[in-house]
Design a protein around this motif. Structure first.
Motif, PDB file in Angstrom:
ATOM      1  N   GLU A 131       0.882  -1.113   0.040  1.00 18.07           N
ATOM      2  CA  GLU A 131      -0.069  -0.008  -0.042  1.00 18.07           C
ATOM      3  C   GLU A 131       0.856   1.321   0.017  1.00 18.07           C
ATOM      4  N   LEU A 132       1.920   1.291   0.706  1.00 21.28           N
ATOM      5  CA  LEU A 132       2.654   2.504   0.740  1.00 21.28           C
ATOM      6  C   LEU A 132       3.358   2.641  -0.557  1.00 21.28           C
ATOM      7  N   LEU A 133       3.883   1.562  -1.314  1.00 24.05           N
ATOM      8  CA  LEU A 133       4.202   1.840  -2.475  1.00 24.05           C
ATOM      9  C   LEU A 133       3.621   2.492  -3.588  1.00 24.05           C
ATOM     10  N   HIS A 134       2.304   2.306  -3.436  1.00 25.73           N
ATOM     11  CA  HIS A 134       1.240   2.939  -4.385  1.00 25.73           C
ATOM     12  C   HIS A 134       1.493   4.451  -4.640  1.00 25.73           C
ATOM     13  N   VAL A 135       1.801   5.011  -3.836  1.00 24.48           N
ATOM     14  CA  VAL A 135       2.022   6.515  -3.956  1.00 24.48           C
ATOM     15  C   VAL A 135       3.414   7.014  -4.675  1.00 24.48           C
ATOM     16  N   TYR A 136       4.038   5.714  -5.189  1.00 24.91           N
ATOM     17  CA  TYR A 136       5.229   6.140  -6.254  1.00 24.91           C
ATOM     18  C   TYR A 136       4.870   5.682  -7.371  1.00 24.91           C
TER      19      TYR A 136
END
Length: 159
Positions: A131-136
Motif C-alpha cells: 500500500e505504501l508503494l502505491h504512492v510512487y
C-alpha cells in the motif's frame, strides 16, 4: 570533523546519506523483531524462519531447493541442515520430495500450511508495505528497488 573513539568513528556533521542508513538500520531491527515474534509464537528458532523464507523464495523463482543448497544459503553444515529439515518436517512446515528434473535427488518444499501460517502473521505487514508503494510512480519504484538491491548486495559482500 570526525574523530575515532576506540574503533568506532564518531560522526559530527553527518552527510545526508547517513540519515537513510540509520533509518534502514531501524527498519531492519523492526523486521527482525517481527520475525522473532513469529518464531516465538510458533515455537520456532529464528533459523527455522530463515529456512522457510529461503524455501519460499526458491519456490517463487521456480527453483528446486536441496538440503545442500538450503544449508549453504543459511550457512549451516550438513548435520545442522539435516536437523533443521527434520525439525521443520516434524512440525509439518516442509516435506521432502523427489526432484521432478532428477528423481534421484531429494528437494525440500514448504507445505501449504506453513504458507498459510506465514501469511496470517506477515500478510498484514506485506499489505501495508505494498500500500505504501502505491504512492510512487514506476520510476520512483524502480529507484527504490535498485537501492534495496544495492544494499542487499553490499550486505552480502565479505571484507
Amino acid at each position: 570533523m570526525n574523530e575515532i573513539i576506540g574503533r568506532r568513528p564518531v560522526v559530527g556533521n553527518q552527510e545526508p546519506g547517513m540519515e537513510v542508513v540509520h533509518l534502514l538500520r531501524a527498519v531492519t531491527v523492526e523486521l527482525g523483531l517481527h520475525s522473532a515474534r513469529f518464531a516465538n509464537d510458533n515455537g520456532m528458532h529464528p533459523t527455522d524462519v530463515r529456512a522457510l523464507i529461503a524455501l519460499m523464495d526458491a519456490s517463487r523463482a521456480e527453483a528446486e531447493m536441496t538440503a545442500g543448497r538450503l544449508g549453504a544459503a543459511l550457512g549451516l553444515n550438513s548435520a545442522g541442515t539435516t536437523a533443521l529439515v527434520d525439525r521443520l518436517e516434524r512440525a509439518g512446515h516442509v516435506r521432502r520430495a523427489r526432484s521432478e528434473a532428477d528423481r534421484r535427488r531429494v528437494v525440500i518444499e514448504v507445505t501449504d500450511g506453513a504458507v498459510r501460517l506465514g501469511w496470517a502473521h506477515f500478510g498484514p505487514l506485506i499489505g501495508r508495505v505494498v500500500e505504501l508503494l502505491h504512492v510512487y510512480d514506476e520510476r520512483e519504484t524502480a529507484a527504490i528497488r535498485g537501492f534495496l538491491e544495492g544494499v542487499r548486495e553490499a550486505a552480502r559482500e565479505r571484507d
